[in-house]
Scaffold this motif. Structure first.
Motif, PDB file in Angstrom:
ATOM      1  N   MET A 243      50.604  23.642  15.685  1.00 46.50           N
ATOM      2  CA  MET A 243      50.049  23.201  14.406  1.00 46.50           C
ATOM      3  C   MET A 243      50.353  21.734  14.150  1.00 46.50           C
ATOM      4  SD  MET A 243      48.133  24.319  12.113  1.00 46.50           S
ATOM      5  CE  MET A 243      47.485  23.716  10.552  1.00 46.50           C
ATOM      6  N   VAL A 244      51.560  21.294  14.443  1.00 44.37           N
ATOM      7  CA  VAL A 244      51.900  19.872  14.317  1.00 44.37           C
ATOM      8  C   VAL A 244      50.978  19.043  15.201  1.00 44.37           C
ATOM      9  CG1 VAL A 244      53.667  18.150  14.871  1.00 44.37           C
ATOM     10  CG2 VAL A 244      54.301  20.220  13.619  1.00 44.37           C
TER      11      VAL A 244
ATOM     12  N   PRO B  88      51.050  18.185   5.739  1.00 50.05           N
ATOM     13  CA  PRO B  88      51.895  19.104   6.516  1.00 50.05           C
ATOM     14  C   PRO B  88      52.770  20.005   5.649  1.00 50.05           C
ATOM     15  CG  PRO B  88      51.974  16.892   7.440  1.00 50.05           C
ATOM     16  CD  PRO B  88      51.267  16.782   6.127  1.00 50.05           C
TER      17      PRO B  88
ATOM     18  N   GLU C 232      50.099  22.733   4.954  1.00 51.31           N
ATOM     19  CA  GLU C 232      49.419  23.342   6.090  1.00 51.31           C
ATOM     20  C   GLU C 232      50.355  24.074   7.045  1.00 51.31           C
ATOM     21  OE1 GLU C 232      46.202  23.381   6.344  1.00 51.31           O
ATOM     22  OE2 GLU C 232      45.712  21.947   4.747  1.00 51.31           O
ATOM     23  N   ILE C 233      51.629  23.700   7.065  1.00 49.63           N
ATOM     24  CA  ILE C 233      52.571  24.276   8.022  1.00 49.63           C
ATOM     25  C   ILE C 233      53.574  25.168   7.310  1.00 49.63           C
ATOM     26  CG2 ILE C 233      54.379  23.753   9.720  1.00 49.63           C
ATOM     27  CD1 ILE C 233      52.919  21.124  10.296  1.00 49.63           C
ATOM     28  N   ASP C 234      53.783  26.352   7.857  1.00 44.53           N
ATOM     29  CA  ASP C 234      54.802  27.263   7.333  1.00 44.53           C
ATOM     30  C   ASP C 234      56.134  26.906   7.994  1.00 44.53           C
ATOM     31  OD1 ASP C 234      56.422  29.269   6.441  1.00 44.53           O
ATOM     32  OD2 ASP C 234      55.208  30.925   7.236  1.00 44.53           O
ATOM     33  N   TRP C 235      56.900  26.072   7.321  1.00 44.40           N
ATOM     34  CA  TRP C 235      58.140  25.580   7.898  1.00 44.40           C
ATOM     35  C   TRP C 235      59.236  26.644   7.961  1.00 44.40           C
ATOM     36  CZ3 TRP C 235      57.841  21.218  10.484  1.00 44.40           C
ATOM     37  CH2 TRP C 235      56.861  20.295  10.140  1.00 44.40           C
TER      38      TRP C 235
ATOM     39  N   LEU D 225      54.482  26.504  15.835  1.00 43.72           N
ATOM     40  CA  LEU D 225      54.884  25.325  15.066  1.00 43.72           C
ATOM     41  C   LEU D 225      54.444  24.049  15.787  1.00 43.72           C
ATOM     42  CD1 LEU D 225      56.419  23.784  12.858  1.00 43.72           C
ATOM     43  CD2 LEU D 225      58.503  24.068  14.239  1.00 43.72           C
TER      44      LEU D 225
END
Length: 303
Positions: free
Chosen positions: A186-187, A27, A30-33, A183
């Motif tokens: 994707m999570v 994560p 893979e995730i743009d926080w 968000l």
């Protein structure tokens, strides 16, 4: 003394280990926080909100409805982290008794690694949403600690499956809904892909455990499983979320419990795991009243 692992357990574990190597996600990568939340998008599909269709919902502005779903998804994630923490403790205790060269034992460690990443991912999402941490308190918190330290056999796997499969059902819908925040989608997508392996592992292990459990043990396990169902069904959406839109938590809880839309959502979310546990005869006995109070039983199932 280490536990001898049956060959079929190792065959399943070997396939799951291969799948883990090919389809695991980080994560952090893979995730743009840092991406901003998208104005006007919900955090759960609006028709899955606990108050959808009620007079309270009709009296809210669009911004208030979106804000409610922000807190609802944080509540779901908080419960997910809580159950995953229990699961990791259960798995490491089981691993301690097994042969570390066996694929079944190695997959248990691999799943712990997955759950560590998932818990970090859910924690980061809750922080990004800017909501309180919603997790069980009081007697529910005590019961969680108890099962984490004592859970074995059918009650261990069934209790965790209830939470995992309900969350999985909700996330499978959310990840494909363009009305939901990117968000959250994707999570949900990462969790769904990796959780499919965990569900397969737990389902097969639970079926094996049933075959070797005595009737007295299963009677007690049914009670524990029923209590896990009750906790999940009644605390998936923590009543404290209603404070975010200016409602009294008890007023919101009563409205949600009476809401036919939300009652159908809970039955829908629990349908798959309820059918599986029913087939194994794990719903009923001393846990019957708890199952009915959980709101998870489809109309076609009678404990």
């Amino acid at each position: 003394m280490t536990t001898v692992t049956p060959p079929d357990r190792d065959r399943t574990a070997t396939r799951l280990l291969r799948s883990s190597a090919e389809h695991s996600y980080d994560p952090e990568v893979e995730i743009d926080w840092e991406a901003p939340l998208v104005p006007g998008k919900y955090f759960v599909p609006p028709h899955r909100s606990s108050l959808y269709g009620t007079p309270l919902w009709e009296g809210m502005t669009e911004d208030q409805r979106i804000e409610l779903t922000r807190h609802e998804v944080a509540s779901i994630a908080g419960l997910g982290v809580w159950f995953e923490t229990i699961l990791m403790q259960l798995l490491i205790r089981e691993y301690f008794k097994q042969d570390p060269t066996a694929p079944h034992a190695q997959y248990a460690l691999t799943e712990i690694g997955d759950e560590c990443r998932h818990s970090v991912m859910f924690g980061r999402m809750i922080a990004r949403l800017g909501t309180p941490l919603y997790q069980p308190t009081g007697v529910n918190q005590w019961l969680g600690k108890w099962i984490a330290h004592t859970g074995v056999g059918p009650r261990m796997y069934a209790a965790i499956l209830i939470a995992e499969e309900i969350l999985d059902t909700l996330q499978r819908e959310a990840m494909n809904d363009e009305n939901v925040q990117p968000l959250v989608r994707m999570v949900s997508r990462i969790h769904v892909v990796e959780e499919a392996r965990h569900v397969r592992y737990a389902r097969e292990e639970l079926a094996r455990q049933i075959r070797s459990a005595g009737r007295g043990r299963l009677a007690f396990d049914k009670l524990v499983i029923g209590r896990a169902a009750y906790l999940t069904g009644t605390r998936l959406v923590d009543p404290r979320v209603y404070q975010a839109v200016g409602l009294d938590p008890e007023e919101g809880r009563r409205a949600a419990r009476a809401n036919p839309h939300f009652r159908e959502t809970m039955r829908w979310a629990g349908e798959r795991v309820v059918a599986f546990l029913s087939d194994l005869d794990l719903i009923g006995g001393p846990g019957t009243a708890l199952w009915h109070a959980s709101g998870l039983l489809p109309r076609t199932v009678r404990a």
